[in-house]
Design an enzyme around this catalytic site. Structure first.
Site, PDB file in Angstrom:
ATOM      1  CE1 TYR A  80      -5.435   5.713  10.293  1.00 56.46           C
ATOM      2  CE2 TYR A  80      -3.299   5.083  11.183  1.00 56.46           C
ATOM      3  CZ  TYR A  80      -4.441   5.860  11.241  1.00 56.46           C
ATOM      4  OH  TYR A  80      -4.577   6.802  12.236  1.00 56.46           O
ATOM      5  CG  HIS A 173       5.224   1.399  12.246  1.00 56.32           C
ATOM      6  ND1 HIS A 173       6.176   2.137  12.925  1.00 56.32           N
ATOM      7  CD2 HIS A 173       4.017   1.785  12.749  1.00 56.32           C
ATOM      8  CE1 HIS A 173       5.576   2.938  13.796  1.00 56.32           C
ATOM      9  NE2 HIS A 173       4.269   2.741  13.721  1.00 56.32           N
ATOM     10  CE  LYS A 175       4.337   4.847  10.469  1.00 54.91           C
ATOM     11  NZ  LYS A 175       3.563   5.550  11.447  1.00 54.91           N
ATOM     12  CG  ASP A 180       7.591  14.053 -10.113  1.00 51.86           C
ATOM     13  OD1 ASP A 180       7.081  12.973 -10.490  1.00 51.86           O
ATOM     14  OD2 ASP A 180       7.134  15.155 -10.424  1.00 51.86           O
TER      15      ASP A 180
END
Length: 513
Positions: A80, A173, A175, A180
């Protein structure tokens, strides 16, 4: 490959069956973890492109710097985006960079793709969606916001289960933050705590176009099977795509499996061809003329001393690569090897516990003390979660003692005033070595949720470079220095008292947190 073949190394220790046939052109002594490339793409890079970060503040500043410098793409996958001032500053950086791109001559090149979880990102009136809608409204052609909704939350369950509790069924979940050709892999979310006083792990892979392409394609694939946020805060699926909770569940999961496995397999094929073409051309017997041509054009890369393997776990879609690789690493660890394993939420799967207790390597397991658990002091039922983790920890410690394994398997609790603990991963030290040659870093917590419910990704970083090994070793030491060794007396402290109802309920709900 059939799944039983992939599971074979778990059934026949001590020699892994997932073993890559040695490449006839590769030098002797190529690292022992090359079997992983049978499952996923192998990215060989120079260790000089890898930087290990140590603090939330460093992570936050790097995010802002990278966003401002991006020219072609910003791809961010997280659970989130928070709603505070620090998060708003990140959104402002994105807006500023997009504005610059818009004003540049010709059509704007910059594309921003953000992948979040639907349930967590929709929690409350002010949420991740409301934070990002202004970007969608201002830059509709350049910004995409995808909200993954687990196919397991549907029908009556979806209607009855309240907000917050609905997040226990399954989440996005992963991350990954890339700009670039620079990629940041972490376990940290885009929230103010993770930018200030919530300890996690972070690694930057600089100038790594192939790795950036892979994670861009992975996030695109998950985004394609996710709900698309619209300018009016509604959501809709891409045209022709099966709906995650209204459509046929089996059909949806098959499509998702196909999209993600296409990304993994096409990258594997690309990397195998690149390996053969780029690095083997420098071996004896290759054309001198082609070598000179490559050198003249500056395209000949140095021999890699570090290898990156992306490990994906999406059990709802039938993808279990991370689980297989992790179990194989734990199975194959030798008697003199040391494994430092850390998790913010100590709730290991039965398979991982059995391997730790039944194999030969030394283990140093770092976990959160109750005071640095992210749920410490939470309202309602969530406030009892730290006590549930204490109960799970005590049960595991009792098992270690029962088997008289206290010297080989040691638990350590992270404790730091004013901080919470969210770091996860492992470092592998081979017998006789004071430095790690492999680390796992990313989103999985080694628990039931990570293996069975959520979408997860981490990378195995294997390196022969002493300077990078030293960086990884210092990272491990910096985390473990804030810890104390767990003993029988630990559980006799007043703050370790676990109420009877928590003990009774924990076995029933431990697979949900």
């Amino acid at each position: 490959r059939s799944s039983w073949l992939l599971l074979a190394p778990l059934l026949t220790p001590p020699i892994p069956v997932i073993t890559a046939p040695p490449c006839s052109l590769c030098p002797e002594g190529a690292h022992r973890f090359q079997w992983i490339r049978n499952l996923v793409p192998e990215f060989g890079i120079s260790s000089s492109h890898v930087k290990v970060l140590s603090s939330p503040a460093e992570f936050y500043e790097l995010l802002k710097v990278q966003i401002k410098a991006a020219k072609q793409r910003v791809v961010m996958a997280s659970l989130y985006l928070g709603t505070g001032l620090l998060e708003q500053e990140l959104v402002d950086c994105l807006e500023e960079t997009l504005e610059k791109s818009l004003q540049a001559k010709g059509s704007p090149d910059l594309r921003v793709s953000i992948l979040l979880d639907y349930t967590r990102g929709s929690r409350g009136r002010k949420n991740s969606r409301t934070m990002l809608i202004p970007l969608l409204q201002r830059f509709p052609e350049q910004v995409r916001v995808s909200l993954f909704h687990t196919p397991n939350l549907r029908g009556l369950l979806r209607l009855l289960i309240p907000e917050r509790f609905n997040e226990t069924i399954g989440l996005q979940h992963i991350k990954v933050y890339l700009f670039d050709d620079n990629v940041i892999l972490s376990g940290a979310n885009l929230s103010d705590l993770y930018f200030t006083n919530r300890q996690d792990r972070y690694v930057l892979l600089r100038d790594s176009p192939e790795i950036a392409d892979f994670f861009t394609e992975l996030v695109d694939a998950i985004g394609d099977v996710s709900l698309q946020l619209q300018q009016d805060d509604t959501v809709q699926m891409m045209e022709g795509m099966v709906h995650p909770y209204q459509g046929d569940k089996v059909a949806y999961c098959e499509i998702a499996n196909r999209r993600v496995m296409e990304v993994i397999n096409s990258a594997r094929t690309r990397q195998e061809l690149l390996h053969a073409k780029t690095f083997h051309s420098s071996q004896p017997g290759s054309s001198l003329l082609s070598q000179q041509g490559s050198q003249a054009s500056g395209s000949l890369k140095p021999e890699p001393d570090t290898w990156i393997y992306p490990l994906i776990q999406m059990k709802p879609f039938g993808i279990q690569i991370d689980e297989m690789v992790t179990e194989t690493l734990l199975t194959e660890a030798e008697r003199d090897a040391r494994i430092y394993l850390t998790t913010g939420y100590f709730n290991l799967t039965q398979a991982y516990m059995d391997l730790i207790l039944g194999t030969r390597a030394e283990y140093r397991i770092l976990l959160a003390s109750p005071e640095v658990n992210g749920f410490f002091g939470a309202k309602g039922v969530a406030g009892a979660i730290p006590a549930a983790y204490v109960y799970i920890e005590h049960q595991f410690y009792s098992e270690v003692c029962l088997l008289q394994q206290q010297d080989r398997v040691q638990l350590q609790e992270y404790s730091r005033a004013g901080w919470t603990f969210h770091a996860k991963g492992l470092w592998l030290y081979l017998g006789g070595s004071d430095l790690p040659c492999l680390t796992l870093i990313g989103s999985p917590n080694f628990g039931y949720r990570s293996v069975h419910r959520d979408l997860e990704a981490q990378v195995a970083i294997v390196t022969e470079n002493k300077a990078l090994q030293q960086q990884l070793h210092q990272e491990q030491e910096q985390l473990y220095v804030c810890s104390g060794v767990v003993s029988t007396s630990t559980f006799e402290q007043p703050n370790r008292y676990v109420k009877l109802w928590v003990k009774l309920v924990t076995p029933l709900i431990k697979n949900f947190f």
